[in-house]
Design a protein around this motif. Structure first.
Motif, PDB file in Angstrom:
ATOM      1  N   LEU A   1       2.014 -66.650  15.529  1.00 10.21           N
ATOM      2  CA  LEU A   1       2.674 -67.523  15.842  1.00 10.21           C
ATOM      3  C   LEU A   1       3.662 -67.805  17.639  1.00 10.21           C
ATOM      4  O   LEU A   1       3.795 -68.545  17.777  1.00 10.21           O
ATOM      5  CB  LEU A   1       2.917 -68.118  15.009  1.00 10.21           C
ATOM      6  CG  LEU A   1       3.458 -69.817  14.782  1.00 10.21           C
ATOM      7  CD1 LEU A   1       2.821 -70.819  15.055  1.00 10.21           C
ATOM      8  CD2 LEU A   1       3.792 -70.157  13.861  1.00 10.21           C
ATOM      9  N   GLY A   2       4.248 -67.047  16.746  1.00  7.67           N
ATOM     10  CA  GLY A   2       5.780 -66.207  17.928  1.00  7.67           C
ATOM     11  C   GLY A   2       5.300 -65.940  19.235  1.00  7.67           C
ATOM     12  O   GLY A   2       6.526 -65.810  19.851  1.00  7.67           O
ATOM     13  N   ASN A   3       4.026 -65.456  19.309  1.00  5.51           N
ATOM     14  CA  ASN A   3       3.810 -65.133  21.218  1.00  5.51           C
ATOM     15  C   ASN A   3       2.952 -66.064  21.245  1.00  5.51           C
ATOM     16  O   ASN A   3       1.487 -65.008  20.861  1.00  5.51           O
ATOM     17  CB  ASN A   3       4.409 -64.268  20.898  1.00  5.51           C
ATOM     18  CG  ASN A   3       3.787 -63.393  22.424  1.00  5.51           C
ATOM     19  OD1 ASN A   3       3.917 -64.188  23.544  1.00  5.51           O
ATOM     20  ND2 ASN A   3       3.950 -62.464  22.857  1.00  5.51           N
ATOM     21  N   PRO A   4       2.029 -67.160  21.168  1.00  7.60           N
ATOM     22  CA  PRO A   4       1.254 -67.303  21.258  1.00  7.60           C
ATOM     23  C   PRO A   4      -0.239 -66.711  22.292  1.00  7.60           C
ATOM     24  O   PRO A   4      -0.849 -66.775  22.548  1.00  7.60           O
ATOM     25  CB  PRO A   4       0.904 -69.139  21.121  1.00  7.60           C
ATOM     26  CG  PRO A   4       2.187 -69.398  21.471  1.00  7.60           C
ATOM     27  CD  PRO A   4       3.069 -68.173  21.539  1.00  7.60           C
ATOM     28  N   SER A   5       0.690 -66.289  23.973  1.00  7.24           N
ATOM     29  CA  SER A   5       0.142 -65.927  25.242  1.00  7.24           C
ATOM     30  C   SER A   5      -0.602 -64.392  24.884  1.00  7.24           C
ATOM     31  O   SER A   5      -1.528 -63.580  25.496  1.00  7.24           O
ATOM     32  CB  SER A   5       0.394 -65.879  26.283  1.00  7.24           C
ATOM     33  OG  SER A   5       2.090 -64.431  25.502  1.00  7.24           O
ATOM     34  N   ARG A   6       0.047 -64.190  23.204  1.00 11.12           N
ATOM     35  CA  ARG A   6      -0.707 -62.242  23.287  1.00 11.12           C
ATOM     36  C   ARG A   6      -1.737 -62.481  22.663  1.00 11.12           C
ATOM     37  O   ARG A   6      -2.095 -62.124  20.870  1.00 11.12           O
ATOM     38  CB  ARG A   6       0.407 -61.457  22.349  1.00 11.12           C
ATOM     39  CG  ARG A   6       0.249 -60.343  22.360  1.00 11.12           C
ATOM     40  CD  ARG A   6       1.125 -59.615  21.666  1.00 11.12           C
ATOM     41  NE  ARG A   6       0.878 -58.929  21.105  1.00 11.12           N
ATOM     42  CZ  ARG A   6       1.565 -58.553  19.516  1.00 11.12           C
ATOM     43  NH1 ARG A   6       2.786 -59.262  19.217  1.00 11.12           N
ATOM     44  NH2 ARG A   6       0.925 -58.128  18.639  1.00 11.12           N
ATOM     45  N   ARG A   7      -3.010 -62.812  23.075  1.00 14.33           N
ATOM     46  CA  ARG A   7      -4.006 -63.284  22.182  1.00 14.33           C
ATOM     47  C   ARG A   7      -5.059 -62.362  21.883  1.00 14.33           C
ATOM     48  O   ARG A   7      -4.848 -61.357  23.071  1.00 14.33           O
ATOM     49  CB  ARG A   7      -4.593 -64.643  22.653  1.00 14.33           C
ATOM     50  CG  ARG A   7      -4.459 -66.365  23.168  1.00 14.33           C
ATOM     51  CD  ARG A   7      -5.391 -66.972  23.338  1.00 14.33           C
ATOM     52  NE  ARG A   7      -4.281 -68.531  23.434  1.00 14.33           N
ATOM     53  CZ  ARG A   7      -4.237 -68.318  24.884  1.00 14.33           C
ATOM     54  NH1 ARG A   7      -4.488 -68.234  26.480  1.00 14.33           N
ATOM     55  NH2 ARG A   7      -3.699 -69.804  24.923  1.00 14.33           N
ATOM     56  N   ILE A   8      -5.498 -62.931  20.490  1.00 13.52           N
ATOM     57  CA  ILE A   8      -6.484 -61.335  20.660  1.00 13.52           C
ATOM     58  C   ILE A   8      -7.795 -61.947  20.636  1.00 13.52           C
ATOM     59  O   ILE A   8      -7.728 -61.990  19.195  1.00 13.52           O
ATOM     60  CB  ILE A   8      -6.021 -60.118  19.547  1.00 13.52           C
ATOM     61  CG1 ILE A   8      -4.747 -59.251  19.859  1.00 13.52           C
ATOM     62  CG2 ILE A   8      -7.260 -59.188  19.046  1.00 13.52           C
ATOM     63  CD1 ILE A   8      -3.654 -59.027  18.580  1.00 13.52           C
ATOM     64  N   ASP A   9      -8.812 -61.230  20.687  1.00 11.99           N
ATOM     65  CA  ASP A   9     -10.304 -61.717  20.464  1.00 11.99           C
ATOM     66  C   ASP A   9     -10.392 -60.311  19.242  1.00 11.99           C
ATOM     67  O   ASP A   9     -11.100 -59.542  19.385  1.00 11.99           O
ATOM     68  CB  ASP A   9     -11.306 -61.644  21.231  1.00 11.99           C
ATOM     69  CG  ASP A   9     -11.043 -62.495  22.775  1.00 11.99           C
ATOM     70  OD1 ASP A   9     -10.095 -63.243  22.336  1.00 11.99           O
ATOM     71  OD2 ASP A   9     -11.004 -62.003  24.287  1.00 11.99           O
TER      72      ASP A   9
END
Length: 171
Positions: free
Chosen positions: A84-92
């Motif tokens: 939540l604090g870093n939405p750009s760090r997505r994990i598929d």
């Protein structure tokens, strides 16, 4: 009861954060479906996914630190997670030419429950361990099982879900 007006279209799948002051929602703006974080006190919101993909069904982890949701990739819904604090760090979390939908964190936050039509195009219940990536299948029904949700009871943790059998949906 409080009504919050948002200048977003098709707002759906509200998920209240553990702090009780914010909610995740899926919504469309200018024809693009994304995940938004809404401040329930002020009505202000922030686009968390902000991309051209179709994003839906957001859910927050029990500790309020992780978000899972559906993302439509190459015509198939997949499960994606981000802090939540870093939405750009997505994990598929899931991959492949089939649909994985309706993600929901387990009660301890270690797994994501979901429905997948990977086997013969029929939706059945699965989970994925968010640390190891190990997938476990819980059902193998001909009619299909969908929308898993964790339940805590006197007998321990259970999974509630919708099942399709003999032309009817049942809980």
């Amino acid at each position: 009861i409080k009504k919050i007006s948002l200048d977003l279209d098709e707002v759906e799948s509200p998920c209240i954060l553990p702090n009780g002051r914010q909610a995740l929602v899926a919504a469309t703006k200018e024809g693009v479906a994304d995940i938004y974080l809404v401040n329930l006190e002020t009505g202000e919101y922030r686009n968390l996914t902000n991309d051209a993909f179709f994003d839906a069904n957001p859910r927050i982890s029990p500790d309020g630190t992780l978000v899972v949701y559906n993302r439509r990739i190459s015509g198939h819904h997949k499960i994606v997670m981000f802090p939540l604090g870093n939405p750009s760090r997505r994990i598929d979390l899931t991959f492949g030419p089939f649909a994985d939908v309706a993600p929901y964190f387990s009660t301890d936050g270690s797994e994501v429950l979901y429905s997948s039509n990977e086997d013969d195009g029929i939706y059945n219940l699965r989970s994925i361990n968010i640390k190891t990536g190990v997938i476990q299948q819980f059902s193998d029904a001909l009619g299909g099982n969908m929308a898993p949700a964790p339940l805590t009871s006197e007998k321990g943790d259970r999974i509630g879900f919708i099942s399709y059998f003999k032309g009817e949906y049942q809980l």
